[in-house]
Design a protein around this motif. Structure first.
Motif, PDB file in Angstrom:
ATOM      1  N   PRO A   1     -20.030  19.520   3.425  1.00 52.29           N
ATOM      2  CA  PRO A   1     -20.000  20.870   3.996  1.00 52.29           C
ATOM      3  C   PRO A   1     -18.581  21.227   4.457  1.00 52.29           C
ATOM      4  CG  PRO A   1     -21.764  19.557   4.968  1.00 52.29           C
ATOM      5  CD  PRO A   1     -20.922  18.616   4.177  1.00 52.29           C
ATOM      6  N   VAL A   2     -18.234  22.483   4.318  1.00 54.40           N
ATOM      7  CA  VAL A   2     -16.937  22.987   4.761  1.00 54.40           C
ATOM      8  C   VAL A   2     -17.141  23.741   6.076  1.00 54.40           C
ATOM      9  CG1 VAL A   2     -14.985  24.486   4.194  1.00 54.40           C
ATOM     10  CG2 VAL A   2     -16.134  23.175   2.386  1.00 54.40           C
ATOM     11  N   VAL A   3     -16.294  23.428   7.051  1.00 54.53           N
ATOM     12  CA  VAL A   3     -16.446  24.029   8.380  1.00 54.53           C
ATOM     13  C   VAL A   3     -15.156  24.736   8.773  1.00 54.53           C
ATOM     14  CG1 VAL A   3     -16.784  23.554  10.830  1.00 54.53           C
ATOM     15  CG2 VAL A   3     -18.188  22.382   9.131  1.00 54.53           C
ATOM     16  N   LEU A   4     -15.283  25.997   9.155  1.00 54.86           N
ATOM     17  CA  LEU A   4     -14.129  26.792   9.574  1.00 54.86           C
ATOM     18  C   LEU A   4     -13.756  26.459  11.015  1.00 54.86           C
ATOM     19  CD1 LEU A   4     -13.466  30.496   8.823  1.00 54.86           C
ATOM     20  CD2 LEU A   4     -13.192  29.663  11.147  1.00 54.86           C
ATOM     21  N   MET A   5     -12.465  26.230  11.228  1.00 52.78           N
ATOM     22  CA  MET A   5     -11.904  26.035  12.566  1.00 52.78           C
ATOM     23  C   MET A   5     -10.785  27.061  12.738  1.00 52.78           C
ATOM     24  SD  MET A   5     -11.580  21.869  12.571  1.00 52.78           S
ATOM     25  CE  MET A   5     -11.209  21.752  14.339  1.00 52.78           C
ATOM     26  N   SER A   6     -10.899  27.937  13.724  1.00 53.90           N
ATOM     27  CA  SER A   6      -9.843  28.924  13.942  1.00 53.90           C
ATOM     28  C   SER A   6      -8.726  28.305  14.768  1.00 53.90           C
ATOM     29  CB  SER A   6     -10.400  30.171  14.625  1.00 53.90           C
ATOM     30  OG  SER A   6     -11.116  29.823  15.786  1.00 53.90           O
ATOM     31  N   MET A   7      -7.515  28.513  14.325  1.00 55.16           N
ATOM     32  CA  MET A   7      -6.346  27.933  14.979  1.00 55.16           C
ATOM     33  C   MET A   7      -5.879  28.831  16.128  1.00 55.16           C
ATOM     34  SD  MET A   7      -4.512  26.972  11.385  1.00 55.16           S
ATOM     35  CE  MET A   7      -3.158  25.969  11.980  1.00 55.16           C
TER      36      MET A   7
ATOM     37  N   MET B   1      -3.740  23.271  15.655  1.00 53.20           N
ATOM     38  CA  MET B   1      -5.054  22.688  15.922  1.00 53.20           C
ATOM     39  C   MET B   1      -4.837  21.220  16.263  1.00 53.20           C
ATOM     40  SD  MET B   1      -8.246  22.653  16.348  1.00 53.20           S
ATOM     41  CE  MET B   1      -8.499  24.387  15.996  1.00 53.20           C
ATOM     42  N   THR B   2      -5.419  20.780  17.369  1.00 51.29           N
ATOM     43  CA  THR B   2      -5.214  19.418  17.848  1.00 51.29           C
ATOM     44  C   THR B   2      -6.016  18.413  17.027  1.00 51.29           C
ATOM     45  OG1 THR B   2      -5.174  20.474  20.023  1.00 51.29           O
ATOM     46  CG2 THR B   2      -5.055  18.075  19.974  1.00 51.29           C
ATOM     47  N   HIS B   3      -5.405  17.257  16.753  1.00 47.34           N
ATOM     48  CA  HIS B   3      -6.065  16.212  15.968  1.00 47.34           C
ATOM     49  C   HIS B   3      -7.425  15.841  16.540  1.00 47.34           C
ATOM     50  CE1 HIS B   3      -2.303  14.376  13.784  1.00 47.34           C
ATOM     51  NE2 HIS B   3      -2.365  15.686  13.677  1.00 47.34           N
ATOM     52  N   LYS B   4      -7.522  15.781  17.865  1.00 48.67           N
ATOM     53  CA  LYS B   4      -8.744  15.269  18.494  1.00 48.67           C
ATOM     54  C   LYS B   4      -9.962  16.117  18.161  1.00 48.67           C
ATOM     55  CE  LYS B   4      -7.947  17.527  23.009  1.00 48.67           C
ATOM     56  NZ  LYS B   4      -9.191  18.091  23.501  1.00 48.67           N
ATOM     57  N   TYR B   5      -9.759  17.388  17.820  1.00 49.06           N
ATOM     58  CA  TYR B   5     -10.879  18.228  17.409  1.00 49.06           C
ATOM     59  C   TYR B   5     -11.224  18.021  15.936  1.00 49.06           C
ATOM     60  CZ  TYR B   5     -10.392  20.827  21.789  1.00 49.06           C
ATOM     61  OH  TYR B   5     -10.343  21.181  23.118  1.00 49.06           O
ATOM     62  N   ILE B   6     -10.223  17.788  15.118  1.00 53.79           N
ATOM     63  CA  ILE B   6     -10.436  17.672  13.674  1.00 53.79           C
ATOM     64  C   ILE B   6     -11.129  16.367  13.304  1.00 53.79           C
ATOM     65  CG2 ILE B   6      -9.276  17.559  11.433  1.00 53.79           C
ATOM     66  CD1 ILE B   6      -6.993  19.229  12.673  1.00 53.79           C
TER      67      ILE B   6
ATOM     68  N   SER C   1     -19.239  14.121  11.770  1.00 55.83           N
ATOM     69  CA  SER C   1     -20.056  15.175  11.157  1.00 55.83           C
ATOM     70  C   SER C   1     -20.084  15.068   9.646  1.00 55.83           C
ATOM     71  CB  SER C   1     -19.525  16.555  11.556  1.00 55.83           C
ATOM     72  OG  SER C   1     -19.540  16.739  12.954  1.00 55.83           O
ATOM     73  N   GLY C   2     -19.063  14.424   9.054  1.00 55.16           N
ATOM     74  CA  GLY C   2     -19.004  14.295   7.603  1.00 55.16           C
ATOM     75  C   GLY C   2     -18.704  15.609   6.914  1.00 55.16           C
ATOM     76  N   CYS C   3     -17.869  16.431   7.545  1.00 56.48           N
ATOM     77  CA  CYS C   3     -17.549  17.749   7.008  1.00 56.48           C
ATOM     78  C   CYS C   3     -16.065  17.854   6.676  1.00 56.48           C
ATOM     79  CB  CYS C   3     -17.913  18.829   8.023  1.00 56.48           C
ATOM     80  SG  CYS C   3     -19.678  18.905   8.432  1.00 56.48           S
ATOM     81  N   VAL C   4     -15.736  18.858   5.884  1.00 56.04           N
ATOM     82  CA  VAL C   4     -14.354  19.138   5.523  1.00 56.04           C
ATOM     83  C   VAL C   4     -13.859  20.298   6.382  1.00 56.04           C
ATOM     84  CG1 VAL C   4     -12.815  19.955   3.700  1.00 56.04           C
ATOM     85  CG2 VAL C   4     -14.645  18.337   3.167  1.00 56.04           C
ATOM     86  N   PRO C   5     -12.805  20.107   7.181  1.00 55.52           N
ATOM     87  CA  PRO C   5     -12.300  21.200   8.005  1.00 55.52           C
ATOM     88  C   PRO C   5     -11.487  22.200   7.187  1.00 55.52           C
ATOM     89  CG  PRO C   5     -10.998  19.222   8.385  1.00 55.52           C
ATOM     90  CD  PRO C   5     -12.100  18.835   7.443  1.00 55.52           C
ATOM     91  N   LEU C   6     -11.722  23.485   7.451  1.00 59.94           N
ATOM     92  CA  LEU C   6     -10.932  24.560   6.869  1.00 59.94           C
ATOM     93  C   LEU C   6     -10.285  25.293   8.033  1.00 59.94           C
ATOM     94  CD1 LEU C   6     -10.049  26.395   4.487  1.00 59.94           C
ATOM     95  CD2 LEU C   6     -12.132  27.729   4.909  1.00 59.94           C
ATOM     96  N   LEU C   7      -8.972  25.121   8.206  1.00 58.31           N
ATOM     97  CA  LEU C   7      -8.269  25.703   9.340  1.00 58.31           C
ATOM     98  C   LEU C   7      -7.811  27.118   9.001  1.00 58.31           C
ATOM     99  CD1 LEU C   7      -8.387  22.724  10.156  1.00 58.31           C
ATOM    100  CD2 LEU C   7      -6.091  22.973  11.101  1.00 58.31           C
TER     101      LEU C   7
ATOM    102  N   PHE D   1     -22.039  15.527  17.304  1.00 57.23           N
ATOM    103  CA  PHE D   1     -21.341  15.819  16.045  1.00 57.23           C
ATOM    104  C   PHE D   1     -22.216  15.496  14.834  1.00 57.23           C
ATOM    105  CE2 PHE D   1     -17.521  15.931  18.729  1.00 57.23           C
ATOM    106  CZ  PHE D   1     -16.884  17.036  18.201  1.00 57.23           C
ATOM    107  N   GLN D   2     -23.078  14.509  14.940  1.00 62.06           N
ATOM    108  CA  GLN D   2     -24.009  14.235  13.851  1.00 62.06           C
ATOM    109  C   GLN D   2     -24.991  15.389  13.678  1.00 62.06           C
ATOM    110  OE1 GLN D   2     -25.700  10.435  14.975  1.00 62.06           O
ATOM    111  NE2 GLN D   2     -24.287   9.285  13.662  1.00 62.06           N
ATOM    112  N   ALA D   3     -25.481  15.930  14.794  1.00 59.80           N
ATOM    113  CA  ALA D   3     -26.438  17.033  14.732  1.00 59.80           C
ATOM    114  C   ALA D   3     -25.802  18.265  14.092  1.00 59.80           C
ATOM    115  CB  ALA D   3     -26.954  17.361  16.131  1.00 59.80           C
ATOM    116  N   PHE D   4     -24.556  18.547  14.462  1.00 58.32           N
ATOM    117  CA  PHE D   4     -23.870  19.688  13.858  1.00 58.32           C
ATOM    118  C   PHE D   4     -23.642  19.452  12.370  1.00 58.32           C
ATOM    119  CE2 PHE D   4     -19.661  21.896  13.070  1.00 58.32           C
ATOM    120  CZ  PHE D   4     -20.214  23.160  12.930  1.00 58.32           C
ATOM    121  N   GLY D   5     -23.211  18.252  12.013  1.00 59.26           N
ATOM    122  CA  GLY D   5     -22.986  17.938  10.607  1.00 59.26           C
ATOM    123  C   GLY D   5     -24.247  18.074   9.784  1.00 59.26           C
ATOM    124  N   GLU D   6     -25.374  17.632  10.331  1.00 60.04           N
ATOM    125  CA  GLU D   6     -26.647  17.734   9.607  1.00 60.04           C
ATOM    126  C   GLU D   6     -27.037  19.197   9.423  1.00 60.04           C
ATOM    127  OE1 GLU D   6     -29.819  16.903   7.397  1.00 60.04           O
ATOM    128  OE2 GLU D   6     -28.208  15.532   7.980  1.00 60.04           O
TER     129      GLU D   6
END
Length: 262
Positions: free
Chosen positions: A15-21, A34-39, A46-52, A246-251
């Motif tokens: 899954p691809v997840v949008l993160m606003s910078m 965007m801070t590493h600790k969030y990514i 979560s097993g997702c791909v971040p899209l910043l 984070f697992q729940a969000f990833g699922e």
């Protein structure tokens, strides 16, 4: 690409997840950061791909962003939301603001909810969800009678700032209570502002020992919509409660992606 390779890619697609910078000034130049600790927990747990997504370019491409993603993840930041967006004067003028992020994230939240895209917020992200849905904020929660001071000491080492400082209690019978499996659990605390009046459709999901709202959800929404005031991203893999979140969000993002691909 051959059909075999295309099918393999589809099967392995995360899954691809949008993160606003957010905005940051460095030596006279404007940055989007965007801070590493969030990514890292988004990728590792979560097993997702971040899209910043840069928030400095406005919202003209918002629908295109949302057509590309399976989740939206709103992080914390050092800035406060502009109080004009919830009808108040600014009581913390010395605290930084990021109006580009405000004006990107608020329509982003509304559009994600309308589309049924899973939504997860942390700290500022939780407050953004509340404001986007018509709620408001205690600008100085530490001055509200009955509330404790939930701010960190900036003079402490980072490890101390992010250490567990109080407990939160999930609302009995809620999905968070079932997910965590305990009546209360410890969290860190690094915020001067907090939710006051809840936005439309939002309900408390957990409270601090002093009654402050520490987590919210939107039970009427068809998708995962939740946010927390603490920072589960901090050393998330070492914290069993963070791992569960984070697992729940990833699922939820995987379920949305599977439905979208049908």
């Amino acid at each position: 690409m051959s059909n075999h390779n295309a099918n393999t890619f589809t099967a392995k697609r995360k899954p691809v997840v949008l993160m606003s910078m957010g905005a940051q000034e460095r030596k006279g130049h404007a940055y989007q950061v965007m801070t590493h600790k969030y990514i890292t927990p988004l990728a590792e747990i979560s097993g997702c791909v971040p899209l910043l997504a840069p928030s400095c370019c406005g919202v003209d491409d918002l629908e295109q962003y949302l057509s590309m993603v399976d989740g939206v993840y709103l992080t914390g930041a050092g800035s406060n939301i502009d109080p004009i967006l919830y009808g108040q004067d600014n009581l913390t003028p010395n605290k930084g603001q990021d109006k580009d992020r405000d004006l990107f994230d608020i329509p982003l939240i509304r559009a994600a909810i309308e589309r049924g895209i899973p939504l997860f917020g942390i700290c500022r992200g939780m407050q953004e969800i509340n404001v986007a849905l018509g709620g408001d904020i205690h600008q100085k929660a530490y001055e509200v009678p009955g509330f404790n001071d939930h701010r960190e000491d900036s003079n402490d080492p980072v490890e101390v700032q992010y250490s567990d400082t109080h407990k939160v209690r999930p609302v009995p019978g809620s999905w968070l209570a079932e997910l965590i499996g305990e009546e209360e659990f410890p969290v860190n605390s690094l915020h001067g502002q907090a939710i006051d009046r809840l936005g439309e459709g939002l309900e408390p999901l957990a409270h601090a020992e002093d009654g402050l709202i520490e987590a919210i959800h939107m039970p009427g929404a068809k998708q995962f919509t939740a946010a927390v005031q603490w920072h589960p991203e901090w050393r998330a893999t070492e914290n069993p409660y963070s791992v569960k979140l984070f697992q729940a969000f990833g699922e939820a993002c995987r379920q949305y992606a599977a439905q979208r691909d049908q």
